[in-house]
Design a protein around this motif. Sequence first.
Motif, short mmCIF file in Angstrom:
data_model
loop_
_atom_site.label_atom_id
_atom_site.label_comp_id
_atom_site.label_asym_id
_atom_site.label_seq_id
_atom_site.Cartn_x
_atom_site.Cartn_y
_atom_site.Cartn_z
N VAL B 290 -33.07 11.13 -44.30
CA VAL B 290 -34.11 10.76 -43.33
C VAL B 290 -33.52 9.98 -42.16
CG1 VAL B 290 -36.14 9.30 -43.03
CG2 VAL B 290 -36.01 10.85 -44.99
N GLN B 291 -32.66 9.01 -42.48
CA GLN B 291 -32.15 8.14 -41.40
C GLN B 291 -31.30 8.93 -40.40
OE1 GLN B 291 -33.41 5.41 -40.56
NE2 GLN B 291 -34.65 5.38 -42.43
N ASN B 293 -31.81 12.01 -39.59
CA ASN B 293 -32.76 12.74 -38.74
C ASN B 293 -33.42 11.82 -37.72
OD1 ASN B 293 -32.90 15.60 -39.16
ND2 ASN B 293 -33.58 15.18 -41.25
N VAL B 294 -33.69 10.59 -38.14
CA VAL B 294 -34.27 9.62 -37.19
C VAL B 294 -33.28 9.42 -36.04
CG1 VAL B 294 -34.92 7.20 -36.87
CG2 VAL B 294 -35.75 8.48 -38.87
#
Lengths: 259, 393
Positions: B290-291, B293-294
Amino acid sequence: MQRQVLAIAGVELELFEAGEGPPILFLHNGGGFSPDQPFVALLSARHRLIAPSHPGFGRSSLPDWLDSCDDVAYVHLALMDRLGLRQADIIGCSIGGWIAAELATKAPERVRKLVLVAPEGVKVGPPDRLDIPDIYAMPADELERISYHDPVQMQVDPSRLSDEELAIRVRNRETTALLVWEPYMHNPKLRRRLHRVTAPTLFLRGESDGLVPADYIAAYAGLLPNARVETMHAAGHSPHLEQPEAFGRTVLQFLEAAR
Amino acid sequence: MKAWHFSENAYPYLPPADEYPSIRVSLPNRHYDPEKGAALYDRFLDEWLIAEDEGMEIMLNEHHQTATCVDPAAPLVLAALARLSKKARLLILGNPIANRRQPVRVAEEMAMVDVLSRGRLEAGFVRGVPYEVLPANSNPVRMNEREWEALDLIIKAWTTHDGPFSHEGRFFHYRAVNIWPRCYQQPHPPIWISTTSPGGAAHVGARGFVQATFLTGFDGTRAIYDAYRRGWREAGRGQDVPAHRLAYAAMVYTAPNEADARAGAEKLLWYITSNKVPPHFANPPGYVPVQANVAMLRGAEHPLSAFRKSASVEGAIEAGIMFAGTPDQVYRQMKRLYDHVGGFGHLLIMGQAGFLEHDDTVLGIRTFARELYPRLKEEFPDTALTGLSLRGA
């Protein structure tokens, strides 16, 4: 809205609640639930609106055993048990509609009335054609174009979101893929179970929905004994976000009508 | 130091790139001419055998629905090589076991090749690049978990010799696993894993498998090797990490003079420049954390995609993803990376790409093997340790 986190069936489940009156369980779409979504005030004016974040969405945890909409439906049934909801009206949008349909096949008596907004979950077309276009095989702008009646209006600028909000959006997308990847956007068993859903059911579909076709919704509704379809104007796949007032009005009329 | 000739079996005879949105996943196979394809298979097999004659080892890999690598069933080519070659080690890197639905079948294929080659198999396993999930219809979420469960099951299938065992895991279910043939090498062939993330490398180090990394350049490779060494040590494997546990894949072209080397290097860049893949294939949800992609939504770009936009021989050499020149120049470029990352024991040579024709490919193989490889073997012996130069750094 009030926010709390409940331990339900091994999930740390984020739950929003607002309003008083007959309970509505609102099951969000793949984009997740946010208390500032504009339909919230309309629905909670005369109802107790209960909106969990599905496992793996929002700030709800994702247990390692959970990988299907079928699994999520059991979590929300356990949530209804915990909240002492013998029966509730249920609204589900997109994959939330799929989850609502799964839930209703498992415990039809727990559902007073059912609103399915552009739900996926069944396979009605031939094997050589996807019922729902492959959202993972198209550019992001193409997906936006077919998702909304007015994509420009619905655009979100990531630079205006906090890191946490961005992380939630990314995680929501990830969990959606986990749930819908294969079989793509459906549970082959669901259509054989929908005959159990006796609650009056309203299917809503935005006229510009490029994800869930009209004939798909018609066939889906035909699998439930007591369902009808309404089309919403100037709306795409998320009429609750694009036309919140018309959505609120239509839903409340249906829920509050004499059976 | 062991050097491996690696060819992706590319099919370069394509329409102009602006006529298709992606070279992977969706490029129609009407662009593939089986006659030309057959000639290419012959050619690439010949080149592997020439590399073997020159004392190098053999490496191949697997991709799907792509012109960049027309080897969608690497064990088939591996089986052919097992009979055609005589002495080279045969590295498949690798079996995409997060996307293979039958890990036991993979164990069987590998055991069979190991027997066919009389124990020359090096069995590599990969999670698979992101563009592989659509061809395999493989869920991009939880791929690492599937890969590790599959690998443990494969190892158990290789090492169980007393009749059937059952496996009722999270992703795979078998009631009676009892493979024939068993492996030629005991207890099983060496295991390689490719990773481009430090998190994965620490786990590979803890298990002691050979860690390979592709085109990760100076700092990326160092971070991966550091994580590997940390994982190795924390798992109690000792302070000394042998260099032969680490492998690096780069585009390599060696020629007797600078002009020929330059021409070959330019053609090798096809590896990078041809890889036209839109974001929705290159980054399916769940493939990266997730990070990460952030960070991408905030504008971060993968170093390789950034490089593709202005790919040049100089830039590739500067980034440590290409070694090209005369034997002496290639030596110095490689040594620079070797020292920066703490050393490694295998050089995986991406030595053929796109329109690098047979004669040029062979010139690169022969010049490397004859003019440079002996020096590498002498200066970087297989007994070397890795990470020593970085201690206290």
